[in-house]
Design an enzyme around this catalytic site. Structure first.
Site, PDB file in Angstrom:
ATOM      1  CE  LYS A 181      -3.744  -2.353   2.470  1.00  0.00           C
ATOM      2  NZ  LYS A 181      -4.316  -2.835   1.273  1.00  0.00           N
ATOM      3  CB  CYS A 182       4.215   1.795  -0.642  1.00  0.00           C
ATOM      4  SG  CYS A 182       5.589   2.943  -0.790  1.00  0.00           S
ATOM      5  N   GLY A 183       3.156   4.313  -2.327  1.00  0.00           N
ATOM      6  CA  GLY A 183       3.245   4.999  -3.610  1.00  0.00           C
ATOM      7  C   GLY A 183       4.228   4.345  -4.560  1.00  0.00           C
ATOM      8  CB  THR A 195       2.805  -0.571  -4.291  1.00  0.00           C
ATOM      9  OG1 THR A 195       2.928  -0.338  -2.884  1.00  0.00           O
ATOM     10  CG2 THR A 195       2.314  -1.985  -4.523  1.00  0.00           C
TER      11      THR A 195
END
Length: 157
Positions: free
Chosen positions: A35-37, A39
């Site tokens: 759930k990361c930018g 990803t």
């Protein structure tokens, strides 16, 4: 100096990963999160894995220490990687990459006393550590460095 090949870590499925089976190949360790930018880098990591599979082993290392961006359990992480990005490279158990419970793998990667090259700290998800065919640290790259960047691929040619 400790050898990276002596470090024990399990796969996402709980089976031991024998790092010494990757001697004579580069290894790229990447602390990953769902759930990361950053990803979407999973896609480029998979492409890197496919393109350089004879020279390189890509190992994703799930970590929930940055913005709680990897909250899932082993099953959820595996499902996310396969369904969303078609990931076929190796994913380890979820670990801590910094702090009091830092996994020995990341203690080695971030400590000059152990890796013989340089000390560092993991700043965010998708930071990359490249190890050469002899198990020596080449360098590390911050999250903004794309997996297919020439900073990384120049070592694989």
């Amino acid at each position: 100096m400790t050898s990276i090949y002596d470090i024990k870590i399990d796969s996402l499925q709980g089976k031991p990963i024998k790092l010494n089976s990757f001697k004579n190949k580069h290894i790229l360790f990447v602390n990953v999160a769902s759930k990361c930018g950053f990803t979407p880098q999973y896609k480029d990591l998979e492409e890197l894995h496919q393109k350089y599979k004879n020279e390189l082993v890509v190992i994703g290392v799930p970590c929930n220490q940055f913005g709680a961006q990897e909250p899932g359990d082993s099953y959820e992480i595996q499902e996310f990687c396969e369904v969303n990005y078609g990931v076929s490279f190796l994913i380890t158990e979820k670990i801590d990459v910094k702090g009091n419970n830092q996994h020995p793998l990341y203690t080695w990667l971030t400590s000059k006393d152990l890796n013989g090259k340089k000390s560092s700290s993991v700043k965010w998800n998708f930071q990359k550590y490249l190890v050469d065919k002899d198990g020596k640290l080449i360098d590390y790259y911050f999250s903004i460095t794309k997996p297919l960047s020439s900073k990384i691929t120049k070592h694989l040619k």
